[in-house]
Design a protein around this motif. Structure first.
Motif, PDB file in Angstrom:
ATOM      1  N   GLN A 153     -35.825  24.938  -1.163  1.00 47.47           N
ATOM      2  CA  GLN A 153     -36.596  23.691  -1.231  1.00 47.47           C
ATOM      3  C   GLN A 153     -37.972  23.844  -0.591  1.00 47.47           C
ATOM      4  O   GLN A 153     -38.956  23.259  -1.066  1.00 47.47           O
ATOM      5  CB  GLN A 153     -35.828  22.565  -0.531  1.00 47.47           C
ATOM      6  N   ALA A 154     -38.047  24.616   0.493  1.00 42.19           N
ATOM      7  CA  ALA A 154     -39.345  24.854   1.121  1.00 42.19           C
ATOM      8  C   ALA A 154     -40.268  25.609   0.170  1.00 42.19           C
ATOM      9  O   ALA A 154     -41.443  25.261   0.005  1.00 42.19           O
ATOM     10  CB  ALA A 154     -39.154  25.641   2.421  1.00 42.19           C
ATOM     11  N   ARG A 188     -31.637  19.787 -11.212  1.00 40.13           N
ATOM     12  CA  ARG A 188     -30.699  18.828 -10.634  1.00 40.13           C
ATOM     13  C   ARG A 188     -29.554  18.555 -11.594  1.00 40.13           C
ATOM     14  O   ARG A 188     -28.394  18.436 -11.188  1.00 40.13           O
ATOM     15  CB  ARG A 188     -31.442  17.530 -10.308  1.00 40.13           C
ATOM     16  N   PHE A 189     -29.844  18.467 -12.893  1.00 37.02           N
ATOM     17  CA  PHE A 189     -28.813  18.236 -13.905  1.00 37.02           C
ATOM     18  C   PHE A 189     -27.814  19.391 -13.921  1.00 37.02           C
ATOM     19  O   PHE A 189     -26.602  19.186 -13.975  1.00 37.02           O
ATOM     20  CB  PHE A 189     -29.468  18.064 -15.271  1.00 37.02           C
ATOM     21  N   VAL A 199     -27.604  26.259  -5.453  1.00 33.63           N
ATOM     22  CA  VAL A 199     -27.894  27.061  -6.653  1.00 33.63           C
ATOM     23  C   VAL A 199     -28.904  26.335  -7.547  1.00 33.63           C
ATOM     24  O   VAL A 199     -29.798  26.957  -8.139  1.00 33.63           O
ATOM     25  CB  VAL A 199     -26.593  27.357  -7.423  1.00 33.63           C
ATOM     26  N   GLY A 200     -28.774  25.014  -7.653  1.00 29.12           N
ATOM     27  CA  GLY A 200     -29.731  24.252  -8.454  1.00 29.12           C
ATOM     28  C   GLY A 200     -31.152  24.419  -7.947  1.00 29.12           C
ATOM     29  O   GLY A 200     -32.096  24.589  -8.739  1.00 29.12           O
ATOM     30  N   HIS A 201     -31.339  24.379  -6.635  1.00 25.89           N
ATOM     31  CA  HIS A 201     -32.678  24.582  -6.073  1.00 25.89           C
ATOM     32  C   HIS A 201     -33.172  26.003  -6.315  1.00 25.89           C
ATOM     33  O   HIS A 201     -34.377  26.218  -6.535  1.00 25.89           O
ATOM     34  CB  HIS A 201     -32.671  24.267  -4.583  1.00 25.89           C
ATOM     35  N   THR A 250     -36.561  27.315  -8.243  1.00 24.41           N
ATOM     36  CA  THR A 250     -37.487  28.314  -7.705  1.00 24.41           C
ATOM     37  C   THR A 250     -37.858  29.340  -8.765  1.00 24.41           C
ATOM     38  O   THR A 250     -39.033  29.695  -8.933  1.00 24.41           O
ATOM     39  CB  THR A 250     -36.862  29.036  -6.495  1.00 24.41           C
ATOM     40  N   VAL A 251     -36.850  29.813  -9.497  1.00 27.03           N
ATOM     41  CA  VAL A 251     -37.099  30.793 -10.562  1.00 27.03           C
ATOM     42  C   VAL A 251     -37.995  30.193 -11.639  1.00 27.03           C
ATOM     43  O   VAL A 251     -38.954  30.833 -12.110  1.00 27.03           O
ATOM     44  CB  VAL A 251     -35.765  31.267 -11.165  1.00 27.03           C
TER      45      VAL A 251
END
Length: 427
Positions: free
Chosen positions: A130-131, A157-158, A183-185, A189-190
């Motif tokens: 998240q950062a 998020r979905f 994992v969603g975050h 990032t990717v």
């Protein structure tokens, strides 16, 4: 033509932010409902506690870098953006790692032992992606490509929610939902990194130490405003809990949370407008256009507030019953909600002035003003809440929002428009 293009750009970005925020909100409600059905209210409580601890830590670890970077990225070109992005990302990674250590080494062992400790540990791992995402999204927002940042956030998020729901269906619990959350975050990032690579903006790390102190020095006032704002927004709930108990807090909190939700539309407009304001501060010509943009923005913002506030006021009873059912106290919450709606013009006009001051580098003055009003807010609540309960809190909320509008609009006239007028006369 240029003005029309700017208005369309702001409108497009505002709609993208609004769509993304509503989508994330609905996905969260969907997941919370399924989690409650699977593991009960205790599991939901542990899940929400973990996200709360992680969210507070993230707010501190961000150190105001997100909004600072958004402002700067709206002003600079590719080479300067790559250099600044390197500094911002290194600072954010270091601060996030510090936050993870603080949570797992101090906070969780001391204050949240037992099953809650492991759940909080899983949630803390989300601090790092998240950062990083905050820094990468700042570049997209600074370039006014908020449809990309919103789409990536909503898609990630979905995916996280679908993974969590599938794991719950196979016998998982809140820990597995938090694994999917992290994992969603990482997926976001990717995706954000892929956008930047395609744009040819690769972070530059060389010389980051020399710039780190200056970047942090300019960003910290933004962080200070964020922290003071949390206290400003939650002071009444804390004092109501102390003097009148959970039932009163529940009634007032139900009205207050719905009132905050009404702000999704005007707040999306302001967040979309912020890069446009910051971009125009770079040149004398752009600074001269700020007053015109401000005068055009105020009526549009008031129109949004009128539509949102009027609809909310009219449908208040139905909204309350839809969200909270026919529980005791919902009638009082409805009246409180309608009272708080009266503060909407104050709230979003003072935020408009605050964004203007942010764009022109006057975030330090915003921090001082916000802190002073917060102190007054606390004193008034301490005087009125013991006797008038939630009605005292509502009255103070209206007064505080009006005071912030008066203070920040005065600052905007003194430190922005007066200087622009002097510059124009000199030119």
């Amino acid at each position: 033509m240029v003005r029309r293009y700017a208005l369309l750009r702001v409108g497009k970005n505002a709609l993208a932010l609004l769509f993304g925020r509503i989508g994330v909100l609905l996905l969260g409600l969907w997941l919370n409902g399924q989690l409650t059905r699977t593991v009960g209210v205790a599991g939901l409580g542990r899940y929400l506690l973990a996200l709360t601890v992680e969210g507070i830590t993230l707010a501190v670890a961000n150190a105001g870098l997100n909004i600072y970077a958004t402002r700067e990225f709206s002003r600079v070109k590719d080479d300067a953006a790559a250099s600044l992005l390197g500094v911002v990302l290194i600072l954010k990674v270091l601060l996030a790692l510090t936050g993870i250590f603080m949570i797992n080494g101090l906070v969780a062992p001391w204050f949240f032992p037992g099953p809650r400790r492991l759940v909080i540990a899983w949630a803390s791992l989300g601090l790092l992606p998240q950062a990083i995402n905050g820094g990468l999204e700042a570049l997209l927002k600074g370039r006014q490509r908020m449809e990309l940042s919103s789409m990536i956030e909503l898609t990630a998020r979905f995916a996280a929610v679908l993974g969590g729901l599938a794991w719950l269906a196979q016998g998982g619990d809140e820990r597995h939902v938090l694994v999917c959350y992290v994992v969603g975050h990482l997926l976001a990032t990717v995706a954000l990194g892929g956008v930047l690579v395609r744009w040819g903006v690769v972070p530059r790390w060389r010389g980051w130490r020399k710039r780190a102190a200056k970047v942090l020095g300019e960003a910290i006032p933004f962080a200070g405003v964020d922290l003071v704002s949390i206290l400003y927004r939650r002071m009444d709930l804390l004092l109501l809990s102390y003097w009148h108990g959970d039932g009163v807090v529940g009634i007032y909190g139900a009205a207050y949370r719905l009132w905050e939700t009404l702000g999704l539309l005007p707040s999306s407009f302001l967040d979309a407008l912020f890069p446009e304001l910051a971009r125009r501060t770079v040149t004398p010509t752009g600074r001269m256009q700020l007053r015109r943009l401000y005068r055009r923005g105020v009526p549009l913002l008031l129109l949004l507030i009128l539509v949102v506030g009027g609809t909310g006021f009219w449908l208040a009873p139905q909204l309350m019953v839809l969200l909270y059912g026919g529980v005791a106290g919902v009638d009082v919450a409805t009246h409180l909600f309608r009272t708080l709606i009266l503060a909407l013009p104050f709230t979003y006009l003072y935020l408009f002035n605050g964004h203007l001051l942010y764009a022109t580098g006057e975030q330090g003055r915003v921090l001082v003003t916000m802190a002073a009003v917060t102190v007054g807010n606390g004193l008034l609540n301490a005087l009125l809440i013991p006797r008038w309960s939630y009605w005292g809190a509502a009255i103070v909320a209206l007064a505080a929002e009006a005071a912030l509008l008066l203070a920040l609009s005065t600052l905007a006239r003194r430190w922005v428009f007066s200087r622009i007028a002097v510059e124009g006369a000199a030119g």
